[in-house]
Design a protein around this motif. Structure first.
Motif: not given
Length: 451
Positions: A3-10, A45-49, A104-117
């Motif tokens: 299973l791979t999880v990718s995002t392009t949210r910088r 920074e552009e894409r992480c998988t 713990r480090d990015r609580p606001e990001l964990a609650a935010t919808p982000i682009p995912l593949e």
């Protein structure tokens, strides 16, 4: 399986904070059926998988699939390669924190919808991925995998390459995959108990109650067990009309935990210092014993080299301090044959072992353990078949595990215990483990033999 999880949210590498797994390190995790590895094939920074790779030891799955009757299926199957409930279990273990939506480090990001593949390149799917994932907001590509690329005329196989793209919270995405993987596969590799309802509703929070296919999802996730499915749908209906969620009830201890606790208590009561775990499997009981300094020598014995290798990894034998490492040994040994290495111990445990032995071979096991090894105390646990009637969905006459050669009622177990005690010079006491029913007794029965 993968299973791979990718995002392009910088910056895309923040995905590591959400998964609580560092992009610069590969991590490995022990599973009862193999190992899981978490790593990042790309991290910019552009894409992480992030990739979750699960290695399955097919030998450890022998007899676990309750819906297969083909004799060779326990040896020849697709479980090491095609995504199934095995991948869902690994997901729940490796990414538990991310599935809760904690960061713990990015609580606001964990609650935010982000682009995912999300991609699963080999999925055994008996249902339509489009019907299951599209209502949740995913764009779904389920590309059939040909049966043989060199013979396209043979048509597609029953496997698909699944790609999901969308914008949502990572925790929601992971929980949806966790639930819908076994739904698509329509087969679970483990016994489905009532607490699976709680798992389903917990992972389905916020999306399952409104899913148009919730009845099918509940039915398949709960292995077609009508009573559990009805309970899940009733609770989902309640959740749709309730505006305030009740506090979660404390989760009861599993039968596995209760059984180990009972065995550990029996060993402590015996005063043993040198202990054998016969048929130790992947080392769950050994892990309990090695933490107790009263045990000066601990030996795990099993006929399976794969199980012993898993026990060694579980116990971290390669990393234990020398003094600790000297307390524990693992031996490959068949319990139906005499083994001088097993002599002279204070106590031995046969925890959920005898029911895996063919009845004609039981006298050989008795002679080997009670006659030749002859420890001062022997602790035996085995299922109580009378309790099977209380498991919803377990057909009359069907055993709890496909590899069980028999399951005894309390009278049969008592007769066997009395005969063995008389034959080899022990006295024996018996008790039950787990919730007790007035008519059926407890799900597990235990005997403690003492010289």
């Amino acid at each position: 399986m993968l299973l791979t999880v990718s995002t392009t949210r910088r910056p895309a590498t923040d995905l590591g904070y959400l998964l609580v797994k560092h992009p610069d390190r590969m991590q490995s995790f022990e599973l009862t059926y193999g190992r899981a590895h978490m790593f990042y094939p790309e991290a910019t920074e552009e894409r992480c998988t992030a990739a979750l790779l699960v290695e399955v030891d097919a030998a450890r799955l022998r007899g676990r699939s309750a819906d297969e009757t083909f004799t060779l299926h326990q040896h020849v199957n697709d479980r090491p390669y095609a995504a199934s409930s095995l991948l869902a279990v690994a997901l729940g273990k490796v990414l538990r924190t991310a599935m809760r939506g904690d960061s713990r480090d990015r609580p606001e990001l964990a609650a935010t919808p982000i682009p995912l593949e999300l991609r699963i390149p080999a999925l055994r799917g008996r249902g339509g991925a489009e019907e299951l994932f599209a209502p949740l907001g995913w764009a779904v590509e389920a590309t059939p995998i040909p049966l043989d690329a060199e013979h396209p005329e043979w048509g597609p196989s029953r496997y698909v390459d699944l790609r999901l793209t969308g914008t949502m919270r990572l925790a929601d995405a992971l929980n949806q995959v966790y639930v819908l993987l076994p739904v698509l596969d329509d087969a679970k590799h483990y016994w489905v108990s009532p607490d699976e309802v709680d798992k389903l509703l917990r992972a389905g929070t916020g999306w399952l109650a409104g899913h148009p296919g919730k009845a099918l999802i509940a039915k398949r996730y709960l292995a077609h067990r009508a009573a559990l499915t009805s309970a899940a749908l009733d609770r989902l209906s309640d959740s749709e009309t309730s505006t305030v969620s009740p506090p979660p009830e404390p989760r009861p201890e599993s039968l596995h935990q209760l059984r180990r606790a009972a065995v550990v208590l029996a060993l402590a009561d015996s005063g043993a210092a040198r202990v054998l775990d016969l048929g130790c499997g992947p080392g769950a009981l050994l892990g309990e014993l090695v933490r107790d300094p009263r045990y000066t020598e601990i030996v795990g014995a099993d006929v399976s080299s794969g199980a012993l290798a898993q026990a060694a990894r579980r116990l971290h034998l390669d990393r234990l301090p020398e003094r600790q490492r000297a307390r524990i040994r693992l031996l490959q040994s068949a319990l139906t044959y005499r083994d001088d290495r097993l002599q002279g111990f204070d106590a031995a445990v046969l925890m959920e072992v005898i029911e895996h032995v063919d009845p004609p071979r039981l006298p050989a096991l008795e002679a080997s353990v009670f006659g030749h090894a002859a420890p001062a105390t022997v602790v035996v646990t085995t299922p109580n078949v009378e309790y099977n009637a209380l498991y919803p969905g377990l057909a009359p006459g069907r055993l709890r595990h496909a590899d069980h050669r028999f399951e005894w009622d309390r009278a049969q177990f008592g007769a066997w215990c009395d005969a063995v005690a008389a034959r080899y010079g022990y006295k024996v006491t018996r008790s039950g483990i787990g919730p007790s029913d007035p008519a059926a007794g407890s799900p597990t029965q235990m005997a403690v033999f003492s010289k």
